[in-house]
Write an enzyme that holds these catalytic residues in place. Structure first.
Site, PDB file in Angstrom:
ATOM      1  N   GLU A  24      45.587  42.715  37.181  1.00  0.00           N
ATOM      2  CA  GLU A  24      45.431  43.986  37.879  1.00  0.00           C
ATOM      3  C   GLU A  24      45.969  43.886  39.310  1.00  0.00           C
ATOM      4  O   GLU A  24      45.457  43.120  40.124  1.00  0.00           O
ATOM      5  CB  GLU A  24      43.963  44.399  37.901  1.00  0.00           C
ATOM      6  CG  GLU A  24      43.463  44.840  36.544  1.00  0.00           C
ATOM      7  CD  GLU A  24      41.995  45.174  36.514  1.00  0.00           C
ATOM      8  OE1 GLU A  24      41.555  45.771  35.530  1.00  0.00           O
ATOM      9  OE2 GLU A  24      41.274  44.815  37.475  1.00  0.00           O
ATOM     10  N   THR A  48      37.651  38.761  30.726  1.00  0.00           N
ATOM     11  CA  THR A  48      37.569  40.092  30.126  1.00  0.00           C
ATOM     12  C   THR A  48      38.798  40.259  29.301  1.00  0.00           C
ATOM     13  O   THR A  48      39.769  40.861  29.721  1.00  0.00           O
ATOM     14  CB  THR A  48      37.514  41.198  31.161  1.00  0.00           C
ATOM     15  OG1 THR A  48      36.325  41.050  31.858  1.00  0.00           O
ATOM     16  CG2 THR A  48      37.470  42.559  30.506  1.00  0.00           C
ATOM     17  N   ASN A 101      39.994  48.747  40.771  1.00  0.00           N
ATOM     18  CA  ASN A 101      38.604  48.469  40.473  1.00  0.00           C
ATOM     19  C   ASN A 101      37.626  49.351  41.251  1.00  0.00           C
ATOM     20  O   ASN A 101      36.498  49.551  40.822  1.00  0.00           O
ATOM     21  CB  ASN A 101      38.318  46.981  40.706  1.00  0.00           C
ATOM     22  CG  ASN A 101      38.890  46.143  39.584  1.00  0.00           C
ATOM     23  OD1 ASN A 101      38.317  46.091  38.496  1.00  0.00           O
ATOM     24  ND2 ASN A 101      40.025  45.528  39.821  1.00  0.00           N
ATOM     25  N   THR A 118      43.341  48.292  28.078  1.00  0.00           N
ATOM     26  CA  THR A 118      42.560  49.099  29.016  1.00  0.00           C
ATOM     27  C   THR A 118      43.398  49.275  30.290  1.00  0.00           C
ATOM     28  O   THR A 118      44.230  50.164  30.357  1.00  0.00           O
ATOM     29  CB  THR A 118      41.189  48.455  29.314  1.00  0.00           C
ATOM     30  OG1 THR A 118      41.370  47.081  29.677  1.00  0.00           O
ATOM     31  CG2 THR A 118      40.287  48.528  28.105  1.00  0.00           C
ATOM     32  N   THR A 147      35.972  56.116  37.321  1.00  0.00           N
ATOM     33  CA  THR A 147      36.352  57.506  37.565  1.00  0.00           C
ATOM     34  C   THR A 147      37.808  57.761  37.250  1.00  0.00           C
ATOM     35  O   THR A 147      38.255  58.886  37.292  1.00  0.00           O
ATOM     36  CB  THR A 147      36.072  57.887  39.024  1.00  0.00           C
ATOM     37  OG1 THR A 147      36.739  56.967  39.891  1.00  0.00           O
ATOM     38  CG2 THR A 147      34.574  57.839  39.301  1.00  0.00           C
ATOM     39  N   LYS A 177      44.315  41.611  24.997  1.00  0.00           N
ATOM     40  CA  LYS A 177      44.297  42.521  26.127  1.00  0.00           C
ATOM     41  C   LYS A 177      43.515  41.861  27.238  1.00  0.00           C
ATOM     42  O   LYS A 177      42.606  41.053  27.018  1.00  0.00           O
ATOM     43  CB  LYS A 177      43.686  43.871  25.755  1.00  0.00           C
ATOM     44  CG  LYS A 177      42.232  43.885  25.292  1.00  0.00           C
ATOM     45  CD  LYS A 177      41.160  43.751  26.350  1.00  0.00           C
ATOM     46  CE  LYS A 177      41.323  44.739  27.469  1.00  0.00           C
ATOM     47  NZ  LYS A 177      40.234  44.491  28.518  1.00  0.00           N
TER      48      LYS A 177
END
Length: 394
Positions: A266, A182, A389, A145, A394, A171
């Site tokens: 991230e 996650t 995040n 992702t 979007t 992942k």
């Protein structure tokens, strides 16, 4: 070149759930029934694929395939979400001649949306045709992702009867915090194993690896690690020695995958290896490590290459662990900057500048109270994490 365990085939196709010009629907198929094991999120809001896979393994520890989609989490979707999840197994299993109840499922992506079944049906047809034409690396890419690189590790283990192979992929980059994170993790092995031992060993491996990392303190609705062992090497792990060796190989594989998750956090720029020793017990050491690893102040300081030991000590102090503050010491890298409850004099900005520029930083905390210890991998916290995040949907 990856040394893939015997008896497995892979498929990966573009279904268009969220992403464009990349594969987002994938499958690994065992040529024969495999002993299956799974470890799942403890989040109360368990996604439909988590519920379905748990029920499947509770009914029988045997599976033929793992079906994964990225871009749609199928979480918080109620009975309809579970119904659609079950339908996807039929879409793939029937044309492959596999009992749908022998297919484990996993999803990752945006929470709350129902699976778009028209896209899944088209993707399933392409997926069936693709079985055996994609590689394990293709599948590792398809499950991503916000990951910036695929995470795939292989290993071989020499047992008394011969060599067995392990392959793992996962992942995960954000919303990472045990239990579990996650993350999706999939492991295939060609050893013959006892199913109960396989489940217990997977649980231990997860606790030693994926459950010992954190990026941002958030636990997801979809986390799972699924593992298949199909016996196609015709080498059986029977003796205590063989079981010990295979368990060690599985733990090492999972630890390497877990490291890569934190490495790919991230917006992250550093892996923080937080080592706590001298606690009254292992659980107390773990508590301290997690409070330090979750602290935004500690994470931002290390991102900014600031040797701010005060933030570390403050986090230790509010952890709830039992210790004597006058016995606590903290080191960054190999250099002690706080000893026996007092700061060590020195120009730490200059001394630690080379250490804090590294991609991996060790923070050692000694409580001086007992023999309990724990190590946690964490990431730093950057502006990029906020951007990713803030714009995720979007």
């Amino acid at each position: 070149m990856f040394d893939v365990p015997k008896g497995y085939r892979f498929a990966a196709v573009e279904a268009g759930f969220k992403y464009r010009n990349r594969c987002d629907l994938s499958l690994v198929v065992s040529d024969c029934p495999a002993h299956a094991a799974g470890v799942f999120t403890t989040n109360a809001f368990q996604a439909a694929p988590v519920v379905v896979s748990q029920k499947t393994l509770a009914g029988s520890p045997v599976a033929r395939a793992i079906l994964v989609n990225a871009g749609q989490a199928n979480a918080c979707t109620g009975e309809e979400g579970e119904k659609r999840c079950l339908a996807t197994r039929t879409m793939v299993g029937t044309p492959l001649g596999i009992d749908p109840t022998e297919i484990l499922v996993a999803s990752t992506g945006v929470i709350g949306d129902q699976l778009p079944m028209d896209r899944f049906e088209r993707g399933a047809k392409a997926l069936v045709d693709n079985v055996g034409h994609s590689s394990a690396l293709d599948m590792a890419k398809a499950i991503m992702t916000t990951d910036t690189f695929p995470k795939l590790v292989t290993a071989t283990v020499s047992l008394e009867g011969g060599t067995v192979r392990l392959l793992g992929m996962c992942k995960g980059a954000g919303m990472i915090c045990p239990n579990m994170a996650t993350m999706l993790g999939f492991i295939v092995c060609d050893a013959r194993v006892d199913p109960l031992w396989w489940q217990q060993t997977l649980r231990t491996a997860v606790d030693e690896s994926f459950n010992a990392v954190t990026v941002d303190g958030d636990t997801s609705t979809n986390d799972c690690v699924l593992a298949l062992a199909n016996g196609q090497s015709h080498v059986e792990a029977v003796s205590r020695s063989d079981k010990r060796l295979l368990a060690a190989g599985l733990i090492d594989l999972c630890r390497e995958l877990a490291f890569r998750i934190v490495q790919d956090a991230e917006g992250g720029t550093k892996v923080l290896r937080i080592r706590v020793s001298g606690a009254k017990s292992k659980p107390q050491a773990e508590t301290v490590a997690r409070v330090v690893g979750h602290s935004p102040l500690v994470k931002t300081a290390l991102y900014g290459q600031d040797p701010n030991w005060g933030r570390i000590v403050a986090a230790v102090g509010r952890s709830g662990a039992t210790f004597d503050p006058n016995q606590v010491s903290v080191a960054i890298g190999d250099t002690t900057i706080f000893s026996k409850g007092r700061p060590v004099e020195g120009d730490w900005d200059s001394i630690l500048a080379p250490v804090l520029k590294r991609d991996e930083i060790v923070v050692s905390i000694s409580l001086g109270t007992g023999r309990g210890s724990y190590e946690l991998l964490a990431s730093d916290l950057t502006e990029e994490y906020i951007r990713i995040n803030a714009d995720y949907r979007t």
